[in-house]
Enzyme design. Structure first.
Site, PDB file in Angstrom:
ATOM      1  CG  ASP A   1      51.437  67.220 -70.839  1.00 44.45           C
ATOM      2  OD1 ASP A   1      50.485  66.427 -70.972  1.00 44.45           O
ATOM      3  OD2 ASP A   1      51.294  68.370 -70.383  1.00 44.45           O
TER       4      ASP A   1
ATOM      5  CG  HIS B   1      48.334  66.627 -68.449  1.00 43.16           C
ATOM      6  ND1 HIS B   1      48.256  67.038 -69.757  1.00 43.16           N
ATOM      7  CD2 HIS B   1      47.306  67.232 -67.815  1.00 43.16           C
ATOM      8  CE1 HIS B   1      47.231  67.867 -69.905  1.00 43.16           C
ATOM      9  NE2 HIS B   1      46.631  67.999 -68.740  1.00 43.16           N
TER      10      HIS B   1
ATOM     11  CD  GLU C   1      43.447  70.007 -69.244  1.00 45.89           C
ATOM     12  OE1 GLU C   1      42.597  70.483 -70.004  1.00 45.89           O
ATOM     13  OE2 GLU C   1      44.646  69.856 -69.567  1.00 45.89           O
TER      14      GLU C   1
HETATM   15  C1  ACM Z   1      46.373  73.615 -68.439  1.00 50.28           C
HETATM   16  O1  ACM Z   1      46.298  74.430 -69.382  1.00 50.28           O
HETATM   17  N1  ACM Z   1      45.919  72.384 -68.577  1.00 50.28           N
HETATM   18  C2  ACM Z   1      46.978  73.996 -67.167  1.00 50.28           C
END
Ligand code: ACM
Ligand code: ZN
Length: 539
Positions: A190, A270, A334
């Protein structure tokens, strides 16, 4: 203390015998009497059931560790004394999860067509065993015919925001096995840390695996939407990663408990930790630092640069052989689009590929990766944002922003794992009394809401509902700093979820679950699990 708790509880619910099995089996009948296990009890493993030797060894090892005796294994029925027998009615030995367990005064009989089924039968037996050491172990007589409601029963753990040692990950896998989960979703990368060794790109772990410090408490933008110079940092560098050898060891450990490890390699968003190591695969060229705060980075992989895809494919080429499961999780959630809007290469890609906009570019990205992954014989699964701009042809979807994404994907005949924030995010609070709780990201997912969750949405027809593979809970670790806190946030909500995933809907009953959970708690105490105890005060 533990002993008296159990005997008190058993008296309290007498004369109706309560056997505290979690998740509650599909069919369970109790009868009078007990089987008395002792060092003289034999295990019968006939030649046609030899494939179950690993499970028999597992059970025997459990007896040795907990009661100091190991049982003799024989291959013919004994003419005297009691015995445990393990059989396969169809002589088919594999992944099948159904099992029967029949305990009478003379024999314990496990029967399944699959090793997984026998393993689950043994998990059930373990929950029926007394905790105290003795030379004569009394086990209540029961008839169980058991099978799971869903094929995907998952638990996730974020090892990027905080790193958990190999032995801690194995403990987590032990808890999953106890509750008959069969997927461990391992969030390995991440913005805040890259945690899996990639031999071709060593900087991923030497640079991306480190952050120079970590924010203390909540970032200001979470409170009022704006970044703040007042955010405080601890000044302590943080790192950790799993070597490929560690990964192989963990995957094999999980496999021995019939748990498939699903690795997650996030893209296109991410990805700041990877870009801190290899900034040439971003839109701006960097430089970047591994994120030291929580939230999502604006900088993401450049979708206009073919070398980005080569980089990711090289990574996947190393990752995929480490994980024998069918799916690879490619994230997809995201991904902020600001950099793509300003990037000439990304904009050229949109024009060249006749894409509508940046959502179309995200879809292009995922489809291109899917093609590569499919070419290697694996399938992709991604968070529900992969719906935007069109689903990749063979992708499965994990629905986290509610259930709408899961419904839409199932209607398009794509396989779905439900994991909606409510109630499947175990990083959310489990009590309203926030003062007494460790700082959490927010939300409120108490035990009953997890227990009552039904992963199959009413909006689906029977045919569409077949695409719901199951569900999982996610344990994001921005505010979960050590493994004790992972345990606190996961248990007993994990137990409640196991019943939502295993037990037939018409057999579920929250009050009954709480009765069983109270009887089960001493086993958690014995195992040293730091479980949350709010349920103890439920009447
Ligand atoms: C997430 O909680 N961004 C999958
Ligand atoms: Zn770009």
């Amino acid at each position: 203390m533990l002993v008296s708790l159990v005997s008190f509880a058993q008296q309290e619910y007498a004369p109706k015998k309560v056997v505290a099995i979690i998740p509650l089996p599909k069919e369970l009948k109790t009868s009078d009497g007990n089987f008395v296990l002792s060092a003289q009890t034999k295990i019968v493993l006939m030649n046609d059931a030899k494939g179950f030797k690993p499970e028999v060894d597992y059970m025997n090892n459990f007896f040795k560790t907990n009661y100091d005796f190991e049982l003799p294994i024989v291959n013919i029925l004994p003419t005297d004394g009691n015995y445990i027998i393990v059989i396969s009615p169809e002589e088919k030995i594999g992944q099948i999860e159904n099992y029967d367990l029949s305990i009478n005064q003379n024999q314990i009989l496990f029967s399944s067509e699959g090793n997984a089924g026998i393993f689950y039968g043994m998990q059930t037996l373990i929950q029926l065993l007394p905790l105290q050491k003795s030379t004569e172990i009394k086990i209540p007589c029961v008839q169980i015919s058991d099978a799971p409601r869903y094929q995907w029963r998952g638990m996730h753990l974020d090892c990027s925001r905080h790193f958990f040692k190999k032995e801690e990950v194995k403990k987590y896998i032990d808890y999953l096995a106890m509750y008959k989960f069969n997927v461990f979703h391992w969030h390995l990368v991440d913005d805040q840390g890259w945690r899996i060794e990639i031999k071709k790109y060593p900087l991923l772990t030497s640079i991306g695996g480190k952050r120079k410090e970590t924010i203390i408490g909540k970032p200001a933008w979470e409170k009022d939407g704006t970044p703040s110079k007042n955010d405080k940092y601890d000044g302590i560098s943080y790192d950790g990663f799993y070597t490929q050898e560690d990964v192989t060891e963990i995957v094999a450990y999980a496999q021995s408990k019939y748990i498939t490890v699903l690795p997650e390699i996030e893209m296109p968003g991410h990805s700041l930790a990877a870009l801190a190591a290899y900034p040439q695969f971003s839109c701006t060229g960097g430089p970047f630092e591994t994120f030291t705060k929580w939230g999502v980075s604006d900088d993401v992989y450049c979708a206009g640069n073919d070398e980005t895809f080569t980089f990711l494919q090289d990574i996947l080429a190393e990752v995929m052989p480490l994980f024998p499961g069918k799916y690879i999780h490619i994230g997809g959630d995201e991904c902020l689009k600001e950099r793509w809007k300003d990037c000439p290469k990304c904009q050229k890609r949109i024009r060249d590929e006749n894409l509508k906009n940046e959502e179309g570019l995200q879809s292009y990205f995922i489809k291109r990766i899917e093609e590569y992954v499919n070419g290697k014989g694996k399938q992709i699964i991604g968070w529900d944002e992969i719906l935007e701009g069109g689903l990749a042809p063979n992708a499965a979807l994990m629905s986290w922003r509610g259930i709408a994404g899961g419904i839409a994907a199932a209607k398009q005949k794509h396989f779905v794992v439900m994991s909606p924030g409510k109630p499947c995010y175990f990083d959310h609070y489990q009590s309203k009394d926030k003062i007494k709780e460790p700082l959490a990201i927010g939300g409120f997912n108490p035990l009953d809401s997890v227990y009552l969750y039904n992963p199959t949405p009413k909006a689906l027809t029977e045919e569409e509902a077949k695409f719901i593979m199951g569900a999982q809970a996610n344990v994001w670790t921005e505010y979960i700093v050590d493994f004790k806190q992972v345990e606190y946030m996961s248990v007993p909500r994990m137990a409640a979820l196991s019943e939502a995933l295993w037990t037939p809907l018409d057999k579920k009953n929250y009050k009954d679950f709480i009765v069983r959970l109270k009887l089960h708690a001493p086993m958690l105490d014995k195992m040293g699990v730091n479980y949350a105890k709010h349920f103890m005060s439920i009447k």
